[in-house]
Scaffold this active site. Structure first.
Site, PDB file in Angstrom:
ATOM      1  N   ARG A 194       0.839  -1.212   0.000  1.00 10.53           N
ATOM      2  CA  ARG A 194       0.000   0.000   0.000  1.00 10.53           C
ATOM      3  C   ARG A 194       0.866   1.250   0.000  1.00 10.53           C
ATOM      4  O   ARG A 194       0.532   2.251  -0.628  1.00 10.53           O
ATOM      5  CB  ARG A 194      -0.956  -0.025   1.195  1.00 10.53           C
ATOM      6  CG  ARG A 194      -2.060   1.012   1.088  1.00 10.53           C
ATOM      7  CD  ARG A 194      -3.169   0.780   2.085  1.00 10.53           C
ATOM      8  NE  ARG A 194      -2.699   0.877   3.462  1.00 10.53           N
ATOM      9  CZ  ARG A 194      -3.443   0.582   4.532  1.00 10.53           C
ATOM     10  NH1 ARG A 194      -4.685   0.170   4.379  1.00 10.53           N
ATOM     11  NH2 ARG A 194      -2.956   0.697   5.749  1.00 10.53           N
ATOM     12  N   LYS A 226      -2.878   6.354   1.198  1.00  9.46           N
ATOM     13  CA  LYS A 226      -2.683   6.748   2.600  1.00  9.46           C
ATOM     14  C   LYS A 226      -1.730   7.942   2.657  1.00  9.46           C
ATOM     15  O   LYS A 226      -0.592   7.843   3.131  1.00  9.46           O
ATOM     16  CB  LYS A 226      -2.179   5.554   3.426  1.00  9.46           C
ATOM     17  CG  LYS A 226      -2.505   5.710   4.901  1.00  9.46           C
ATOM     18  CD  LYS A 226      -2.391   4.389   5.613  1.00  9.46           C
ATOM     19  CE  LYS A 226      -2.387   4.560   7.121  1.00  9.46           C
ATOM     20  NZ  LYS A 226      -3.596   5.141   7.679  1.00  9.46           N
ATOM     21  N   GLU A 267     -16.380   6.292   4.525  1.00  8.11           N
ATOM     22  CA  GLU A 267     -15.629   5.714   5.642  1.00  8.11           C
ATOM     23  C   GLU A 267     -15.429   6.773   6.718  1.00  8.11           C
ATOM     24  O   GLU A 267     -15.821   7.929   6.547  1.00  8.11           O
ATOM     25  CB  GLU A 267     -14.292   5.155   5.169  1.00  8.11           C
ATOM     26  CG  GLU A 267     -13.320   6.199   4.657  1.00  8.11           C
ATOM     27  CD  GLU A 267     -11.927   5.619   4.388  1.00  8.11           C
ATOM     28  OE1 GLU A 267     -11.489   4.732   5.121  1.00  8.11           O
ATOM     29  OE2 GLU A 267     -11.280   6.095   3.448  1.00  8.11           O
TER      30      GLU A 267
HETATM   31  C1  LIG Z   1      -8.762   6.576   6.275  1.00  8.58           C
HETATM   32  C2  LIG Z   1      -8.506   5.202   6.791  1.00  8.58           C
HETATM   33  N1  LIG Z   1      -9.366   4.230   6.445  1.00  8.58           N
HETATM   34  C3  LIG Z   1      -9.182   2.960   6.869  1.00  8.58           C
HETATM   35  C4  LIG Z   1      -8.110   2.627   7.678  1.00  8.58           C
HETATM   36  C5  LIG Z   1      -7.931   1.213   8.120  1.00  8.58           C
HETATM   37  O1  LIG Z   1      -6.926   0.597   7.355  1.00  8.58           O
HETATM   38  P1  LIG Z   1      -6.102  -0.624   7.940  1.00  8.58           P
HETATM   39  O2  LIG Z   1      -7.085  -1.670   8.286  1.00  8.58           O
HETATM   40  O3  LIG Z   1      -5.209  -1.033   6.830  1.00  8.58           O
HETATM   41  O4  LIG Z   1      -5.392  -0.112   9.130  1.00  8.58           O
HETATM   42  C6  LIG Z   1      -7.196   3.605   8.056  1.00  8.58           C
HETATM   43  C7  LIG Z   1      -6.047   3.287   8.890  1.00  8.58           C
HETATM   44  O5  LIG Z   1      -5.028   2.910   8.386  1.00  8.58           O
HETATM   45  C8  LIG Z   1      -7.385   4.925   7.595  1.00  8.58           C
HETATM   46  O6  LIG Z   1      -6.535   5.896   7.935  1.00  8.58           O
END
Ligand SMILES: Cc1ncc(COP(=O)(O)O)c(C=O)c1O
Length: 345
Positions: free
Chosen positions: A80, A184, A220
């Site tokens: 990622r 991210k 989200e």
């Molecule tokens: C905006 C956002 N959505 C979802 C997630 C959850 O992702 P993950 O399960 O890979 O931590 C995160 C955290 O990393 C995030 O910052």
């Protein structure tokens, strides 16, 4: 092991001893080294400060029932970060370098890995920033990659699966339909800070963003994905402006393994009235159930236009998913999917 009151930890920074550090200059990465967990010298002209030329990851190291230290799917975080860096046209460490530096920082800070019996873990924060001095708006040509570590608890201290409240935002957006939402990158988080402050001031734990085009569909939260349970079905939004959460992807696999149906599709806000359980999910929150989601025409409004209720206790399907997930992460149950990487500490 450090003398820390593990039960009192929440999701916040605790200083550790070392950071793993490497820089990209003249077309190559410097050999990774450990530096003290302290301030680092960076040019005030670095692109990361001005043009948000930076991305990061979040993952956890767990001490298992057998005393062994486990990382959960680090390769997915590495991949990622490659995607996020590609979006920013920023030089990115290889998957191998990413994982090696994660292992390096876990070993160097092994005394900060919380005991198995607690709900705490060692959170890793891989960070990639553009660091060459610049004024013009362009991608950074030099970058710095660091992996930091900090022991963390859950958002509710040593308690788990404590339901909280959320509010829906229809007039503040996190990510544009064709923007950076699925990467991210720091810029996404900057956009969520002000609306988050508004939500928190009103006593909500979470802020649920809707799609920026129509504001009719659930996207989200600012730092986690959304999923709901309807009957025997796990439902989560399908949107190209949502971050592809590694936790959510893992939960979908676990849901199927528990005999549930999985749907990834647009979810109209109004469908919340048909959901039995609603949650946020992610590395930091794991699974956090929602007791109530308030819908507001404007986030600034005092009164919600609609209230969706899901009960004051975590629902049974969400709890079963949580137990499977934590069970694998902490070595309580088998890992049939090969998600765990052991770190020899
Ligand atoms: C905006 C956002 N959505 C979802 C997630 C959850 O992702 P993950 O399960 O890979 O931590 C995160 C955290 O990393 C995030 O910052």
């Amino acid at each position: 092991m450090k003398n820390i009151d593990w039960g009192k930890l929440s999701f916040s920074y605790t200083k550790t001893d070392y950071i793993a550090y490497s820089t990209f200059k003249d077309g190559k990465w410097s050999p990774a080294k450990l530096i003290p967990d302290a301030d680092i010298p960076v040019s005030p002209y670095a692109g990361a400060f001005h043009y948000a030329s930076g991305c990061f990851e979040g993952m956890k190291a767990f001490r298992g029932a057998d005393g062994k230290v486990r990382l959960f799917r680090p390769e997915e975080n590495a991949k990622r970060m490659v995607r996020s860096a590609g979006y920013l046209d920023l030089a990115c460490p290889s998957i191998e370098q990413f994982i090696d530096m994660c292992v390096m920082v876990v070993k160097a800070n092994a005394e900060y890995i919380p005991p198995f019996e607690t709900t705490a873990s060692l959170y890793l924060r891989p960070l990639l920033i553009g660091t060459n001095p610049q004024l013009g708006i362009r991608s950074s040509s030099e970058s710095t990659f660091m992996v930091m570590a900090s022991p963390v608890g859950t958002y509710s201290g040593d308690k788990i699966l404590v339901p909280g409240t959320a509010v829906i935002s229809r007039n503040h957006d996190r990510a544009a339909p064709n923007g950076s939402g699925s990467y991210k990158v720091g810029a996404n988080y900057a956009q969520s800070l002000h609306p988050y402050n508004l939500a928190h001031k009103q006593g909500y734990r979470e802020l649920l963003f809707t799609d920026a085009l129509t504001h009719q569909y659930i996207e989200e939260f600012g730092s986690s994905n959304f999923f709901a349970i309807k009957g025997n079905t796990y439902i989560t939004p399908d949107s190209k402006s949502v971050l592809p959460s590694i936790t959510n992807a893992s939960l979908r696999t676990l849901a199927e393994s528990l005999g549930m149906k999985v749907e990834m599709r647009p979810i109209p806000v109004t469908e919340l009235s048909e959901m039995d359980e609603a949650n946020s999910c992610g590395t930091a929150v794991v699974i956090t159930p929602l007791s109530r989601i308030d819908d507001k025409v404007r986030l600034e409004d005092e009164t919600p236009s609609h209230i969706y209720k899901f009960g004051d206790e975590c629902g049974p399907k969400s709890r079963a998913l949580y137990e499977k997930m934590i069970g694998i992460q902490k070595g309580l149950i088998d890992d049939p999917f090969g998600w765990i990487m052991f770190v020899d500490c």
